[in-house]
Design a protein around this motif. Structure first.
Motif, mmCIF file in Angstrom:
data_model
loop_
_atom_site.group_PDB
_atom_site.id
_atom_site.type_symbol
_atom_site.label_atom_id
_atom_site.label_comp_id
_atom_site.label_asym_id
_atom_site.label_seq_id
_atom_site.Cartn_x
_atom_site.Cartn_y
_atom_site.Cartn_z
ATOM 1 N N TRP A 105 20.400 8.508 -11.672
ATOM 2 C CA TRP A 105 19.711 7.981 -12.857
ATOM 3 C C TRP A 105 19.663 6.460 -12.820
ATOM 4 N N THR A 106 20.775 5.841 -12.420
ATOM 5 C CA THR A 106 20.824 4.373 -12.442
ATOM 6 C C THR A 106 19.846 3.781 -11.445
ATOM 7 N N PHE A 107 19.979 4.200 -10.186
ATOM 8 C CA PHE A 107 19.150 3.543 -9.174
ATOM 9 C C PHE A 107 17.732 4.125 -9.134
ATOM 10 N N GLY A 108 17.569 5.360 -9.616
ATOM 11 C CA GLY A 108 16.222 5.900 -9.783
ATOM 12 C C GLY A 108 15.444 5.061 -10.798
ATOM 13 N N THR A 109 16.098 4.786 -11.938
ATOM 14 C CA THR A 109 15.437 3.959 -12.957
ATOM 15 C C THR A 109 15.183 2.560 -12.424
ATOM 16 N N ALA A 110 16.153 2.020 -11.695
ATOM 17 C CA ALA A 110 15.975 0.675 -11.133
ATOM 18 C C ALA A 110 14.765 0.663 -10.191
ATOM 19 N N ALA A 111 14.646 1.722 -9.349
ATOM 20 C CA ALA A 111 13.522 1.774 -8.412
ATOM 21 C C ALA A 111 12.197 1.854 -9.167
ATOM 22 N N LYS B 193 0.817 -1.194 0.000
ATOM 23 C CA LYS B 193 0.000 0.000 0.000
ATOM 24 C C LYS B 193 0.860 1.258 0.000
ATOM 25 N N HIS B 194 2.030 1.138 0.599
ATOM 26 C CA HIS B 194 2.891 2.309 0.700
ATOM 27 C C HIS B 194 3.912 2.338 -0.419
ATOM 28 N N ALA B 195 3.579 1.669 -1.502
ATOM 29 C CA ALA B 195 4.522 1.514 -2.598
ATOM 30 C C ALA B 195 5.005 2.847 -3.141
ATOM 31 N N LYS B 196 4.057 3.778 -3.280
ATOM 32 C CA LYS B 196 4.462 5.064 -3.870
ATOM 33 C C LYS B 196 5.421 5.802 -2.953
ATOM 34 N N LEU B 197 5.180 5.708 -1.628
ATOM 35 C CA LEU B 197 6.085 6.343 -0.670
ATOM 36 C C LEU B 197 7.464 5.709 -0.743
ATOM 37 N N LEU B 198 7.479 4.366 -0.833
ATOM 38 C CA LEU B 198 8.758 3.656 -0.931
ATOM 39 C C LEU B 198 9.516 4.104 -2.176
ATOM 40 N N LEU C 88 14.721 9.642 -3.646
ATOM 41 C CA LEU C 88 15.425 10.657 -2.853
ATOM 42 C C LEU C 88 16.766 10.138 -2.371
ATOM 43 N N LEU C 89 16.782 8.898 -1.932
ATOM 44 C CA LEU C 89 18.016 8.304 -1.425
ATOM 45 C C LEU C 89 19.068 8.238 -2.524
ATOM 46 N N SER C 90 18.646 7.813 -3.722
ATOM 47 C CA SER C 90 19.642 7.710 -4.791
ATOM 48 C C SER C 90 20.126 9.100 -5.204
ATOM 49 N N LEU C 91 19.234 10.109 -5.105
ATOM 50 C CA LEU C 91 19.656 11.477 -5.411
ATOM 51 C C LEU C 91 20.689 11.939 -4.384
ATOM 52 N N LEU C 92 20.400 11.623 -3.117
ATOM 53 C CA LEU C 92 21.299 12.021 -2.031
ATOM 54 C C LEU C 92 22.680 11.382 -2.216
#
Lengths: 264, 327
Positions: free
Chosen positions: B160-166, B4-9, B15-19
């Motif tokens: 970009w890499t881990f954002g796309t992966a997520a 249910k919290h998929a979008k938050l995850l 955000l984490l990958s950006l950081l």
């Protein structure tokens, strides 16, 4: 029950299918009335399952037309025919074996989904409301058939009789107007058969649907069907009320062989 | 979990990958390169898992879609000189999307005629398709043919890499965990029964193929801007096999398992390389005691794979999963 001849739910007109040189079903005229329970019987290899496959669009007839609720469904794809309101079970159980009991039934609900892929991806309020409504209906259906306690179990882990019942539940979830049952009593003992007969009549009354039953077991067929059609070598040789069919010499001949008189 | 919290995850992962990408300057560039490879392999394996694992359509052409996306994105960014960070980001995002979309269109064109085939036949046709794509690039002078194509910008970064992966993981999981998406698994379990339940099996198969191809194309774009040099042979049959191995090893239709397998199989050859590079060990007189590993690295890798396939054919990471019911 309305008379099948006026405004039938399903009508096949001179339906024929040939596989190479073999004519599996030949010139079949069959009518199924609304809220009628009709049996289709015949010796092994008579073409009963082929008739099922023709009605449900697995096979396309070589000749003839099939009308459902007055409209032709001849040549329609199987999934479209299901969407029109014909659902079936299979002679050799075909459940989605890796899915749970719950998910097996839920899958059939996708026909009634309002939302599409985008709903599933966005997972907004509308998506959850719909999923919740479906879950409630699935559980209701499972409860009617006393399968709710297995809802989280994989379908393949159920007993044989439960798997057969689950197939019926799954078919009902598609909200059909015509339910085709292909040998539902196969492999059942006599007390299970009695339960099954009660179940089929219950379904017919509760969901107000027509049922076409293919069955070998005469106890079941004669016990619940209002009308019976008999196939032999792809040809309809008799049709009528159970007691009529039982006495029909052609039927007796098809099942037991020709009667010979031995006058020397 | 009810998903249910998929979008938050997803948001948290982005955000984490950006950081992390902001602090990427402090990370050793070799480590970063391996990390990008891990991210790219996760995208490839998870997207192939939708086709091979959940929908049960054995495709051996994933490297072909990756090539389409990689070359497309590279050709687009090569048209531009140095840009400021913001413009470069927008350009790269556009190029990745374009690569993904073109790969998706290719997936549609390949999928429509071939997805009526089943099992081995489909595998052979997709294998052939992957080779056709490779041969086309090999003979296309505009992208350097067999000489390869230099990619000017090393735009690939942690975000970009881990954002796309997520996003890939989110899309595949969200699709499958819905009434709509149970249809993919129904198609895998029994096509005849799925049709009889009103499921348009062709549409489901093509959808899986197109979504899978889209993310493979994105992965191709990330790969191009990480390695900065494309050769057609980098997208050969072996690359497709490597992705299939990740899916099988992780367990068909088991996204967390497939992610772990993608990580392990990316690290394994690198780990063996590191082992070979150890100059000395206390108690062993010989210098570079594991130098032999360097020469036999790929043999060890293959033997490990064979051993795993023999002992865990159902996948390394199969665990009992609780069915996901809407609360």
């Amino acid at each position: 029950m309305t008379s099948p001849s006026e405004n039938p739910l399903l009508q096949t007109e001179r339906v024929t299918i040939r596989f190479g040189g073999l004519t599996a079903v030949s010139g079949l005229d069959l009518q199924i009335g609304r809220n009628e329970l009709i049996g289709l019987i015949g010796p092994n290899g008579a073409g009963k399952t082929t008739v099922f496959n023709l009605i449900t669009g697995v096979y396309q007839p070589t000749e003839g037309t099939i009308l459902f609720d007055g409209q032709s469904i001849t040549g329609c794809k199987a999934y479209r025919i299901t969407a029109r309101g014909i659902a079936r079970t299979f002679q050799n159980i075909r459940l989605f074996s890796s899915l749970t009991v719950f998910d097996n039934v839920r899958t059939a609900f996708h026909l009634h989904l309002q939302g599409d892929v985008r709903h599933a991806l966005w997972r907004g309020r509308a998506f959850w409301a719909e999923e919740k409504a479906i879950a409630t209906q699935v559980l209701e259906l499972l409860e009617i058939f006393h399968l709710e306690k297995f809802r989280a179990a994989p379908a393949k882990s159920l007993s044989y009789g439960d798997q057969r019942r689950l197939e019926i539940v799954r078919a009902l979830a598609a909200r059909p107007r015509l339910l085709l049952l292909d040998e539902p009593a196969a492999g059942m003992n006599s007390s299970e058969k009695t339960d099954l007969m009660r179940l089929i009549q219950f379904i017919k009354g509760k969901f107000q649907i027509s049922v076409l039953l293919v069955e070998h077991d005469m106890q079941v067929v004669m016990g619940i069907c209002e009308r019976i059609a008999v196939l032999d070598y792809g040809v309809k040789i008799a049709e009528g009320r159970p007691d009529e069919v039982r006495r029909n010499p052609k039927v007796i001949e098809a099942y037991l062989g020709e009667e010979r008189t031995h006058d020397a | 979990m009810t998903f249910k919290h998929a979008k938050l995850l997803l948001l948290a992962a982005l955000l984490l990958s950006l950081l992390i990408s902001l602090f990427a300057g402090r990370i050793n560039s070799y480590v970063l390169f391996v990390l990008y490879a891990i991210g790219i392999n996760i995208i490839l394996a998870v997207s192939l898992n939708l086709i091979n694992g959940y929908t049960g359509q054995f495709s051996l052409g994933h490297a072909g879609f990756m090539a389409v996306g990689g070359y497309t994105a590279a050709v687009i960014t090569n048209q531009f000189g140095d840009l400021n960070a913001f413009a470069a980001g927008a350009l790269f995002f556009g190029a990745l999307l374009a690569g993904g979309l073109l790969a998706a269109v290719t997936g549609l064109l390949v999928g429509l005629p071939t997805l009526r085939l089943r099992g081995d036949y489909l595998a052979i046709v997709t294998l052939g398709f992957g080779e056709i794509i490779r041969v086309i690039f090999q003979n296309m002078n505009a992208v350097g043919a067999a000489r390869g194509l230099s990619v000017m910008h090393g735009y690939t970064n942690f975000f970009w890499t881990f954002g796309t992966a997520a996003v890939t993981v989110y899309v595949v999981t969200a699709l499958v965990h819905s009434t709509y998406g149970r249809g993919f698994i129904a198609v895998r379990d029994d096509e005849v029964a799925a049709e009889a339940m009103g499921i348009n099996t062709t549409k489901y198969k093509v959808t899986a193929f197109v979504v899978g191809a889209f993310f493979a194309g994105m992965a191709g774009g990330l790969y191009a801007h990480s390695i900065q040099f494309l050769t057609p042979s980098g997208f050969n049959f072996m690359q497709s096999i490597a992705i299939v191995v990740m899916v099988i090893l992780g367990g068909m239709g088991n996204t967390p398992g497939v992610i772990i397998a993608a990580i392990l199989l990316t690290l394994l050859p690198e780990g063996l390389r590191w082992l070979a590079g150890i100059p000395s060990l206390p108690g062993i007189a010989k210098a570079y005691p594991f130098a032999w590993v360097g020469n036999t690295r790929m043999i060890i890798y293959s033997l490990l794979l064979i051993g795993l396939m023999l002992t865990r054919p159902q996948g390394l990471f199969t665990w009992k999963r609780r069915p996901i019911l809407p609360a």
